[in-house]
Write an enzyme that holds these catalytic residues in place. Structure first.
Site, PDB file in Angstrom:
ATOM      1  N   GLU A   1     -26.012 -13.582  30.105  1.00 38.34           N
ATOM      2  CA  GLU A   1     -27.287 -12.904  30.320  1.00 38.34           C
ATOM      3  C   GLU A   1     -27.457 -11.733  29.359  1.00 38.34           C
ATOM      4  O   GLU A   1     -28.552 -11.500  28.834  1.00 38.34           O
ATOM      5  CB  GLU A   1     -27.376 -12.417  31.768  1.00 38.34           C
ATOM      6  CG  GLU A   1     -27.524 -13.532  32.787  1.00 38.34           C
ATOM      7  CD  GLU A   1     -28.765 -14.376  32.550  1.00 38.34           C
ATOM      8  OE1 GLU A   1     -29.869 -13.809  32.444  1.00 38.34           O
ATOM      9  OE2 GLU A   1     -28.630 -15.601  32.444  1.00 38.34           O
TER      10      GLU A   1
ATOM     11  N   ASN B   1     -34.991 -10.492  37.589  1.00 41.92           N
ATOM     12  CA  ASN B   1     -35.242 -11.464  36.534  1.00 41.92           C
ATOM     13  C   ASN B   1     -35.893 -12.738  37.062  1.00 41.92           C
ATOM     14  O   ASN B   1     -36.793 -13.304  36.438  1.00 41.92           O
ATOM     15  CB  ASN B   1     -33.929 -11.805  35.828  1.00 41.92           C
ATOM     16  CG  ASN B   1     -34.140 -12.653  34.600  1.00 41.92           C
ATOM     17  OD1 ASN B   1     -34.855 -12.243  33.708  1.00 41.92           O
ATOM     18  ND2 ASN B   1     -33.543 -13.835  34.568  1.00 41.92           N
TER      19      ASN B   1
ATOM     20  N   TRP C   1     -51.185 -15.321  28.422  1.00 37.83           N
ATOM     21  CA  TRP C   1     -49.874 -14.729  28.711  1.00 37.83           C
ATOM     22  C   TRP C   1     -49.702 -13.350  28.085  1.00 37.83           C
ATOM     23  O   TRP C   1     -48.920 -12.527  28.569  1.00 37.83           O
ATOM     24  CB  TRP C   1     -48.761 -15.654  28.219  1.00 37.83           C
ATOM     25  CG  TRP C   1     -48.798 -15.893  26.734  1.00 37.83           C
ATOM     26  CD1 TRP C   1     -49.528 -16.814  26.067  1.00 37.83           C
ATOM     27  CD2 TRP C   1     -48.085 -15.152  25.734  1.00 37.83           C
ATOM     28  NE1 TRP C   1     -49.335 -16.710  24.702  1.00 37.83           N
ATOM     29  CE2 TRP C   1     -48.445 -15.697  24.479  1.00 37.83           C
ATOM     30  CE3 TRP C   1     -47.179 -14.105  25.776  1.00 37.83           C
ATOM     31  CZ2 TRP C   1     -47.936 -15.217  23.281  1.00 37.83           C
ATOM     32  CZ3 TRP C   1     -46.676 -13.618  24.578  1.00 37.83           C
ATOM     33  CH2 TRP C   1     -47.047 -14.180  23.344  1.00 37.83           C
TER      34      TRP C   1
END
Length: 624
Positions: free
Chosen positions: A424, A491, A509
């Site tokens: 991550e 997340n 977006w």
């Protein structure tokens, strides 16, 4: 929404390594690193103008744009706040995106590399004078700071003072969409940094520069005032910043100053990883395997830099006035109320000491279970270190090095929880590598330019309902309210709300990307853009466009007991059992309505079908 989250090399053929090119640091790159270096690109032939922040050919979104062939939708993009007209020209064309892809246009990173190469002899000939300067930007720490360490070593070698510099640019904060919470964290971090530097007798000069175009010349003026012939800084990879640094390298040389910029933000600097075909990876999984192998073969990239020691020069006497420098105030448009400041001070204490403490606690208490628990929304199972990465008070390199050590010195095996968390953190590297290779994503474009042609909607009622957490979809509303309260969001929640805005509401977006940056305390351009590209299926390594998150399924899977929803949506706290995930369809509508919770603003199945149709048309259409 994964990842949250010295250009001047060792020799003239190695401009992507991470140490300043100087007589103190010359050596030869290993064959592995040379093999992984990208091919040099042709310089731009369009006569771009460097002005410290952007050029006439293209800019940052942070510099959004290009002057040629604006897309027909650019009027709406400007009307709805996607392009900041006071800073940037209209949307760039798809042809220019392709020109970056095929190397016809020189990428900003390549420009900086070239400028460093062309000035290497001149910089090496400059001898230290009365001081050395380190320019802090998004690296507000003493621990593991490559450029700061190099600046200190030069000062120590010549027994001259080290001066630290920070310049606040209100225009940059506005143009870069920095949230008030992040600005506040930065200023609080500067307070701690000043104290830490002061204990080492290192002054931190801080000032505000209203015009960001004046920053390069102002830095030169300060260096001349202090008698500093050597300036060090770490690289920021956004387009405006790379162009500014390229300009400053030349300006410094013209004024007898050697400006060395170093790779520090990424564990593996951009340009050192490539596929077997010699290309930059656009998919995360093979990139991450390459990243792991590279670090195993080149462990020096995980070596943590030492903090500077006491100032080798008599700075307290020679530069006494600099120690009185005060932390700048937040610009009016970035200020928090006193209540908000105290709230965020409690949630996110500032400085590298807090970041390191949080890292240690996470690795000791939660990391081993991270792979199993990381998607749980109802419990705090993640590290919440992203604000410290974003402000630069904690380096990703330190985080990976400590996680590797805790995992019995392994990057790819042993405890899955450690490996999963390292993966991550590595997303932050990945998205910065993407930014360097495809700079047009910094110019108001998505990685897949064909989706510029997608028929987006600009329904402000829908958008405002999404922002306020009043869409009638409990998991979406809980996430948006969490961000409003905490300036942070899990997340998994980021992926859910990004998919909902772009696929269910079919809103551009880029509206969501901007809203996140303006509200998150951990706003980082590369990670935020990459995450929105992922969630909207317009970026690298995307969920294919036909994969559309079902808010109901996401809610049932990642908040099975509804605790996350109950915490952030008080109107639904009285609802028991699975009805909390969809109260109006599961017999709890009367109670939800009584408590003021809205009905769903759209039908997921209907909007899913519409999204599939529009994405399919855009994906199958011809690029302009």
């Amino acid at each position: 929404m994964k990842g949250a989250l010295s250009v001047i090399g060792l020799s003239r053929v190695a401009f992507l390594y991470s140490f300043p090119l100087s007589s103190r640091a010359r050596s030869t790159l290993t064959p592995t690193i040379i093999r992984n270096m990208p091919q040099k690109r042709k310089p731009s032939q369009n006569g771009t103008r460097e002005n410290g922040t952007n050029s006439t050919s293209d800019t940052n979104k942070r510099g959004k744009s290009d002057l040629s062939s604006p897309h027909p939708n650019s009027r709406q993009a400007e009307e709805f706040g996607i392009v900041l007209r006071q800073f940037y020209p209209p949307e760039m064309s798809n042809e220019r995106c392709q020109a970056y892809n095929d190397g016809t246009l020189e990428r900003p990173m390549e420009t900086l590399n070239r400028v460093c190469e062309e000035t290497v002899d001149a910089r090496l000939s400059i001898r230290p004078n009365a001081a050395v300067v380190h320019w802090f930007k998004s690296d507000l720490r003493l621990h593991d700071n490559r450029a700061l360490r190099k600046a200190y070593e030069v000062a120590r070698e010549h027994s001259i003072p080290l001066i630290a510099l920070y310049i606040l640019s209100p225009e940059d904060l506005t143009a870069h969409l920095s949230s008030p919470a992040r600005v506040d964290l930065t200023l609080r971090t500067l307070e701690q940094l000043k104290l830490d530097l002061g204990e080492l007798d290192i002054p931190l000069h801080m000032e505000t520069q209203e015009s960001r175009r004046d920053i390069p010349q102002r830095i030169i003026h300060l260096c001349q005032e202090w008698g500093a012939n050597h300036l060090f800084a770490n690289i920021e990879y956004e387009v405006d910043e790379l162009r500014r640094e390229a300009k400053l390298v030349r300006l410094c040389v013209e004024n007898g100053i050697a400006f060395d910029v170093l790779h520090d933000t990424c564990v593996v600097p951009p340009g050192l990883l490539s596929s077997q075909q010699g290309k930059q990876y656009a998919v995360y999984s093979p990139w991450f395997r390459s990243w792991q192998m590279f670090l195993m073969d080149n462990p020096e990239h995980l070596e943590v830099s030492e903090e500077p020691g006491s100032n080798p020069g008599n700075a307290r006497k020679v530069f006494k006035d600099l120690f009185a420098s005060e932390v700048p105030g937040a610009p009016n448009n970035k200020r928090l109320s006193d209540e908000e400041r105290e709230h965020f001070r409690q949630l996110y204490p500032a400085g590298e000491h807090e970041g390191l403490d949080r890292l240690e606690s996470f690795l000791e208490e939660k990391a081993t279970a991270y792979d199993d628990m990381r998607n749980s929304l109802s419990k705090q199972t993640t590290s919440v270190l992203s604000p410290y990465f974003a402000s630069g008070s904690l380096s990703a390199r330190t985080a990976v090095a400590k996680a590797k050590k805790a995992n019995k010195n392994q990057l790819d095996r042993n405890e899955l929880g450690f490996v999963s968390w390292i993966s991550e953190v590595a997303w932050r590297d990945f998205y910065k590598h993407v930014l360097v290779r495809w700079p047009f994503i910094c110019m108001n474009k998505c990685f897949k330019p064909e989706f510029t042609d997608l028929e987006w909607e600009y329904n402000m009622d829908y958008f405002n309902a999404w922002c306020e957490g009043r869409t009638g979809f409990p998991i979406v509303d809980a996430a948006m309210r969490q961000m409003k309260s905490s300036a942070w969001m899990h997340n998994r929640s980021r992926m859910i709300v990004a998919s909902f805005l772009s696929k269910d509401l079919l809103i551009d977006w880029r509206r969501g990307e901007r809203y996140f940056m303006e509200h998150l305390i951990d706003g980082d351009f590369a990670s935020n853009h990459g995450g929105w590209g992922f969630g909207s299926s317009t970026g690298v390594d995307p969920q294919p466009y036909f994969r559309i998150f079902s808010p109901l399924r996401q809610s049932e899977r990642f908040d099975p007991d509804g605790d996350y929803i109950r915490r952030w949506v008080p109107e639904l706290r009285e609802i028991e059992g699975s009805a909390i995930h969809d109260p109006y369809d599961r017999g709890a509508g009367d109670l939800a309505e009584k408590n003021g919770y809205p009905r769903p603003i759209v039908d997921h199945a209907t909007r899913r079908a519409l999204a599939l149709d529009r994405y399919k048309k855009a994906a199958g259409g011809k690029s302009r």
